[in-house]
Structure formats: structure tokens, C-alpha cells
Design a protein around this motif. Structure first.
Motif, PDB file in Angstrom:
ATOM      1  N   LEU A 147       3.155 -13.809  -2.391  1.00 21.87           N
ATOM      2  CA  LEU A 147       3.904 -13.024  -2.971  1.00 21.87           C
ATOM      3  C   LEU A 147       4.308 -12.983  -4.016  1.00 21.87           C
ATOM      4  CD1 LEU A 147       5.908 -11.864   0.080  1.00 21.87           C
ATOM      5  CD2 LEU A 147       4.865 -10.537  -0.369  1.00 21.87           C
ATOM      6  N   VAL A 148       4.351 -12.240  -5.519  1.00 24.93           N
ATOM      7  CA  VAL A 148       4.178 -13.342  -6.360  1.00 24.93           C
ATOM      8  C   VAL A 148       4.983 -12.455  -7.659  1.00 24.93           C
ATOM      9  CG1 VAL A 148       1.595 -14.426  -6.428  1.00 24.93           C
ATOM     10  CG2 VAL A 148       1.965 -12.348  -7.793  1.00 24.93           C
ATOM     11  N   PRO A 149       5.495 -12.658  -8.706  1.00 25.82           N
ATOM     12  CA  PRO A 149       5.966 -11.533  -9.555  1.00 25.82           C
ATOM     13  C   PRO A 149       5.196 -10.966 -10.136  1.00 25.82           C
ATOM     14  CG  PRO A 149       6.278 -13.718  -9.755  1.00 25.82           C
ATOM     15  CD  PRO A 149       5.383 -13.916  -8.925  1.00 25.82           C
ATOM     16  N   TRP A 150       5.340  -9.205 -10.381  1.00 27.43           N
ATOM     17  CA  TRP A 150       5.246  -8.119 -10.649  1.00 27.43           C
ATOM     18  C   TRP A 150       5.998  -7.386 -11.704  1.00 27.43           C
ATOM     19  CZ3 TRP A 150       3.517  -3.033  -8.701  1.00 27.43           C
ATOM     20  CH2 TRP A 150       4.635  -2.818  -7.421  1.00 27.43           C
ATOM     21  N   GLU A 151       5.328  -6.516 -12.070  1.00 24.02           N
ATOM     22  CA  GLU A 151       5.481  -5.661 -13.263  1.00 24.02           C
ATOM     23  C   GLU A 151       6.695  -4.649 -12.975  1.00 24.02           C
ATOM     24  OE1 GLU A 151       1.859  -3.889 -12.552  1.00 24.02           O
ATOM     25  OE2 GLU A 151       2.669  -6.013 -12.860  1.00 24.02           O
ATOM     26  N   GLY A 152       6.484  -4.385 -11.154  1.00 25.84           N
ATOM     27  CA  GLY A 152       7.832  -3.819 -10.442  1.00 25.84           C
ATOM     28  C   GLY A 152       8.495  -4.323  -9.744  1.00 25.84           C
ATOM     29  N   SER A 153       9.370  -3.875  -8.320  1.00 26.42           N
ATOM     30  CA  SER A 153      10.678  -4.352  -8.260  1.00 26.42           C
ATOM     31  C   SER A 153      10.305  -5.743  -7.708  1.00 26.42           C
ATOM     32  CB  SER A 153      11.301  -3.810  -7.590  1.00 26.42           C
ATOM     33  OG  SER A 153      11.272  -2.763  -6.695  1.00 26.42           O
ATOM     34  N   GLY A 154      10.930  -6.479  -7.306  1.00 27.54           N
ATOM     35  CA  GLY A 154      10.616  -7.479  -5.818  1.00 27.54           C
ATOM     36  C   GLY A 154       9.500  -8.239  -6.301  1.00 27.54           C
ATOM     37  N   PHE A 155       8.393  -8.615  -5.300  1.00 24.96           N
ATOM     38  CA  PHE A 155       7.022  -9.551  -5.816  1.00 24.96           C
ATOM     39  C   PHE A 155       6.129  -8.688  -4.679  1.00 24.96           C
ATOM     40  CE2 PHE A 155      10.891 -12.115  -4.825  1.00 24.96           C
ATOM     41  CZ  PHE A 155      10.806 -12.915  -6.375  1.00 24.96           C
ATOM     42  N   LYS A 156       4.945  -8.204  -5.104  1.00 19.77           N
ATOM     43  CA  LYS A 156       3.684  -7.947  -5.081  1.00 19.77           C
ATOM     44  C   LYS A 156       2.767  -8.831  -3.930  1.00 19.77           C
ATOM     45  CE  LYS A 156       0.007  -8.005  -8.498  1.00 19.77           C
ATOM     46  NZ  LYS A 156      -0.122  -6.948  -8.891  1.00 19.77           N
ATOM     47  N   PRO A 157       2.068  -8.999  -2.907  1.00 22.67           N
ATOM     48  CA  PRO A 157       0.988  -9.915  -1.737  1.00 22.67           C
ATOM     49  C   PRO A 157      -0.247  -9.770  -2.865  1.00 22.67           C
ATOM     50  CG  PRO A 157       1.217  -7.308  -0.840  1.00 22.67           C
ATOM     51  CD  PRO A 157       2.434  -7.127  -1.948  1.00 22.67           C
ATOM     52  N   LEU A 206       0.701  -1.656   0.001  1.00 18.88           N
ATOM     53  CA  LEU A 206      -0.283   0.051  -0.062  1.00 18.88           C
ATOM     54  C   LEU A 206       0.848   1.554   0.018  1.00 18.88           C
ATOM     55  CD1 LEU A 206      -2.573  -1.131   2.957  1.00 18.88           C
ATOM     56  CD2 LEU A 206      -3.246  -1.570  -0.196  1.00 18.88           C
ATOM     57  N   GLN A 207       2.445   1.042   0.390  1.00 21.00           N
ATOM     58  CA  GLN A 207       3.261   2.879   0.480  1.00 21.00           C
ATOM     59  C   GLN A 207       3.437   2.521  -0.853  1.00 21.00           C
ATOM     60  OE1 GLN A 207       7.184   1.743   3.018  1.00 21.00           O
ATOM     61  NE2 GLN A 207       5.880   3.604   3.589  1.00 21.00           N
ATOM     62  N   ARG A 208       3.695   1.524  -1.031  1.00 16.01           N
ATOM     63  CA  ARG A 208       4.127   1.191  -2.902  1.00 16.01           C
ATOM     64  C   ARG A 208       2.824   2.080  -3.727  1.00 16.01           C
ATOM     65  NH1 ARG A 208       5.810  -5.258  -3.769  1.00 16.01           N
ATOM     66  NH2 ARG A 208       8.537  -5.538  -4.348  1.00 16.01           N
ATOM     67  N   ARG A 209       1.562   2.143  -3.214  1.00 15.98           N
ATOM     68  CA  ARG A 209       0.718   2.374  -3.378  1.00 15.98           C
ATOM     69  C   ARG A 209       0.736   3.723  -3.426  1.00 15.98           C
ATOM     70  NH1 ARG A 209      -4.053  -1.056  -2.588  1.00 15.98           N
ATOM     71  NH2 ARG A 209      -5.177   0.532  -4.121  1.00 15.98           N
ATOM     72  N   GLU A 241      13.710  -9.434   0.425  1.00 14.11           N
ATOM     73  CA  GLU A 241      13.449  -9.936  -1.119  1.00 14.11           C
ATOM     74  C   GLU A 241      12.217  -9.241  -2.185  1.00 14.11           C
ATOM     75  OE1 GLU A 241      13.655 -14.023  -3.746  1.00 14.11           O
ATOM     76  OE2 GLU A 241      13.289 -13.785  -1.665  1.00 14.11           O
ATOM     77  N   ALA A 242      10.887  -9.355  -1.408  1.00  9.85           N
ATOM     78  CA  ALA A 242       9.930  -8.747  -2.002  1.00  9.85           C
ATOM     79  C   ALA A 242       9.498  -7.009  -1.837  1.00  9.85           C
ATOM     80  CB  ALA A 242       8.467  -9.406  -1.560  1.00  9.85           C
ATOM     81  N   PHE A 243      10.406  -6.682  -1.054  1.00 12.54           N
ATOM     82  CA  PHE A 243      10.795  -5.195  -1.001  1.00 12.54           C
ATOM     83  C   PHE A 243      11.714  -4.540  -0.851  1.00 12.54           C
ATOM     84  CE2 PHE A 243       6.531  -6.919   0.511  1.00 12.54           C
ATOM     85  CZ  PHE A 243       5.143  -6.225  -0.189  1.00 12.54           C
TER      86      PHE A 243
END
Length: 421
Positions: free
Chosen positions: A321-331, A26-29, A56-58
Motif C-alpha cells: 500500500l503506497v501513497p498516490w494522488e488520491g486519499s489514503g493509499f493504493k495497492p 477497484l471500487q475506487r475505479r 488508513e489506506a481506504f
């Protein structure tokens, strides 16, 4: 950074597994600003800061640790959360993630400090405390959400819609179970999960009692909860197994089985599910949710499952936590979506009233919160007070060897041992 400033009170398992990763996303958003995590000592905060999965995710995220990570682990700060709340600007957010018996003082301190609140379930252990929280929040125009994340499971939302459209008939008989891993006994649970404080029905059974109410709208009117006492490794005695029977206002019955004893070597990280039988004019309906096995099964090369097992039922639905279009992973999953929905509600309340004069803003905040109460998706003290009645009744029952406890709604909500007990 824009958005609400966050104080998380509690640095334990739920913060690591669900709350902090969700807040980071949510901070990323840009919905959240600075995140502070407060714990009794620096030990849990060091574990959070060094959590390999979260880092690793963040990779670009961090939190402010209170006390600081450099403080000795053995030094405790029981009143630190209160001083941190005193320093917060009005109408930010306090996330309450401490043991059940500590919820009430932390929530009340946050409200009296003019802060919105998100509290892990159950809100409190007594209905009168929930009523006091509701009144304090209303007076100040503050939002209080309870984190009953199973409400945001898509299967729960589908069941709620279909049930309320009459597609199943009327709930008559059901059973629910939620058995958490045996390994919990070796965690910090052994310091607070004692017979005089809580039990499995209150701690996790409340999820399914809430869910039946969420789906059907039926209110519980009586219950009986029996417990099995066992000792933790440190010698403390707790109810480590429990079975409850809940009766509803239409006569329906729900059996709820809970415990801290799912085998660490077994495939699932826990055992959970809900089965509800319903009755219509000329037939019967059924709702069955197998929440432990959601059709995804992995066999790892190493024992990286919850209890160290290699073969696992892997639920993709609650939190991953999965891959997404940004860095690390997203929940992803309903655990994240539940936290996001509560925080987005607070953000809407603040954003929608930010430019108003103080008295007008207070009225508007109250109206926005009352609309959330009426909708009934987010659990609030006003729309989910049955949970606190159930929790209070359950504690009264289990310490009286499973005696039946009645729940009354008139002339005011209350619980009492059934006559003869």
C-alpha cells in the motif's frame, strides 16, 4: 456505484492481506459496486472492519458484514453464504476465500446461482470436481478464475515469453521452495490445515507447479509427495513440512519444498524461489527467481515484520500500500494486478453483452471466455486443469507415504497410484 456487486465468502488472512484492499481499489475505479464479506461468524469480520492498515489506506471505503458485526462471536452461520448467493442479481461476482476443502461446494453454489467466480488457489482438490465446474460455467456462460497471482509477477511474464521463444532451451531439472512463517501455526490454520484435508505442497507448492506449467507449457505426468507430521498448538495434527518430486512429459524433474516453519525472527516474511535448468542443442540455459529477497532490506525501530522481526527483506513486488494522488493509499504489485485482471475480464464480458438478447448474449459470453482460455494468462478450469490433477495426485501420494502417482491424459485425465504401491 457502478460495476459488479461482490460477495466475498471468507473473512480470513488472505481477505485482509490481499483481497479486500484490492477490491476497495477497484471500487475506487468504479469497476465494482457494493462489497459484502461473509464469514462463519462475526469475529473475522470485526477484525476486518477494525484493521488499521486497511482503514488508513481506504478511509472512505466499507463493506457489508454478514453476519452483522453486532452478532455474538460464538454464534456461527455455516449456510449464510448460500442464502446470500440466492439473493444476488445474476452475473455478479462471488470471491471464494475459504479453506481448500470448502472451495467446491461454494464455487458450485455460486455457479448455480448464475454468478461469476474468482477462487483462491487451488480451485478444488479433485480433477472431476474441476471438470464439473468447467461444464457448469460453460453452460451458463460464466467466468471462473483461479487466483494464481505469481503468473502476474513481471519476472514470470518475461520468463514465459523468453522460454516460448526458445531462449533457454528445454526445461530439464529444477527446484522450488515456499516456506511460510512459523506464526501461521498459531492462526486459524490449526483448525483446518490437518492431515486429512490438505498439506503444504497443495496449499503453496501448487503456486510453483502452476508457474512451471505457465512458463513452459509442459504437463506433469507423475509425482511423489512426502510429508512431515507435527502438531499445532491446539493439538491437531498436520503435515507441516513437505517435499514433492514432479516429473514432466519430456522427462524433466522438479523438486518442491514447502512448509509452515520459516522462523518468525528471520529477515524474510517467508522463503521462496524457483530455479530451472534448461538444455539446448549445444549448451544449457537457466531461470532463477529469488522471490524472498528482491533487493529491498529495511531495519525498523520496532518489530513490525511479519513475525515480529525488525530486520526484513521487504518485497515491493507482490503487494504494498503506497501513497498516490488520491486519499489514503493504493495497492500496487502483482497480487493486486492479478485480482484486477480477473475482475476486469468479468467486467468486459458483462459490458460487451449487456445489450444483447439473452440467447445471443450467452453465445457471446462463451466466445469471450474461450478466448481467455486460449490466451492462457488468467488461470481457468479449461486452461489450467493440470493443477487439479497435480493436487489430487499429491493428496493421494502424501497419505500413502510418498508413493509415486501417475497422471494420465488419455483416454481421459486421471490419477492413479503407480503399480507396486
Amino acid at each position: 456505484m457502478s460495476g459488479l456487486r461482490i460477495l466475498v465468502v471468507g473473512g480470513g488472512m488472505i481477505t485482509a492481506d490481499l483481497i479486500l484492499p484490492s477490491l476497495y481499489q477497484l471500487q475506487r475505479r468504479h469497476l465494482l459496486a457494493e462489497i459484502t464479506v461473509c464469514a462463519l461468524s462475526s469475529g473475522p469480520l470485526r477484525a476486518l472492519a477494525e484493521n488499521e492498515g486497511i482503514r488508513e489506506a481506504f478511509p472512505d471505503s466499507s463493506f457489508v458484514a454478514e453476519p452483522s458485526l453486532g452478532e455474538p462471536v460464538e454464534k456461527t452461520y455455516p449456510d449464510l453464504y448460500a442464502s446470500l448467493i440466492d439473493r444476488m442479481a445474476p452475473r455478479q461476482l462471488v470471491v471464494v476465500a475459504v479453506p481448500d476443502q470448502m472451495h467446491y461446494p461454494v464455487v458450485m453454489k455460486a455457479l448455480r446461482g448464475n454468478q461469476h467466480v474468482l477462487c483462491v488457489k487451488p480451485l478444488v482438490l479433485e480433477h472431476l470436481q474441476a471438470l464439473e465446474i468447467e461444464r457448469e460455467a460453460h453452460e451458463r456462460g460464466l467466468f471462473v478464475g483461479m487466483e494464481y497471482h505469481k503468473r502476474f509477477d513481471r519476472r514470470s511474464l518475461v520468463a514465459r515469453r523468453d522460454y516460448r521463444m526458445g531462449r533457454f532451451g528445454e526445461f530439464m531439472l529444477g527446484e522450488a521452495r515456499l516456506i511460510e512463517p512459523y506464526s501461521y501455526r498459531n492462526s486459524n490454520f490449526q483448525n483446518w490445515f490437518t492431515c486429512d484435508q490438505t498439506d503444504p505442497f497443495v496449499y503453496v507448492g501448487c503456486h510453483y507447479v502452476d508457474l512451471v506449467f505457465f512458463i513452459t507449457g509442459l504437463r506433469p505426468i507423475a509425482l511423489s509427495v512426502s510429508g512431515v507430521k507435527r502438531r499445532f498448538p491446539n493439538g491437531n495434527e498436520g503435515f507441516l513440512w513437505s517435499n514433492g518430486r514432479v516429473q514432466y512429459e519430456n522427462g524433466a524433474l522438479l523438486s518442491v519444498t514447502d512448509g509452515l516453519g520459516y522462523p518468525d525472527d528471520a529477515a524474510g516474511s517467508n522463503d521462496q524461489g524457483l530455479l530451472m535448468y534448461c538444455e539446448g542443442p549445444n549448451g544449457s540455459g537457466m531461470i532463477e527467481h529469488k522471490d524472498n529477497d528482491r533487493g529491498v532490506r529495511y531495519a525498523y525501530l520496532e518489530g513490525i515484520g511479519c513475525g515480529g522481526s525488525r530486520y526484513n527483506y521487504v518485497s515491493p513486488d507482490f503487494f504494498r500500500l503506497v501513497p498516490w494522488e488520491g486519499s489514503g493509499f493504493k495497492p500496487v504489485g502483482y497480487g493486486y494486478e492479478s485480482i484486477a485482471a480477473n475482475l476486469e475480464a468479468m467486467e468486459r464480458i458483462e459490458h460487451g453483452t449487456a445489450q444483447l438478447e439473452a440467447s445471443t448474449a450467452l453465445v457471446q459470453r462463451r466466445e469471450l471466455i474461450e478466448a481467455i482460455d486460449r490466451q492462457g494468462l488468467l488461470a481457468t478450469p479449461a486452461n489450467s486443469f493440470t493443477n487439479e490433477l497435480v493436487v489430487e495426485a499429491a493428496r493421494l501420494s502424501i497419505v500413502n507415504d510418498g508413493a509415486w502417482v501417475n497422471i494420465a491424459y488419455q483416454p481421459q485425465p486421471s490419477v492413479a497410484l503407480r503399480q507396486g504401491h
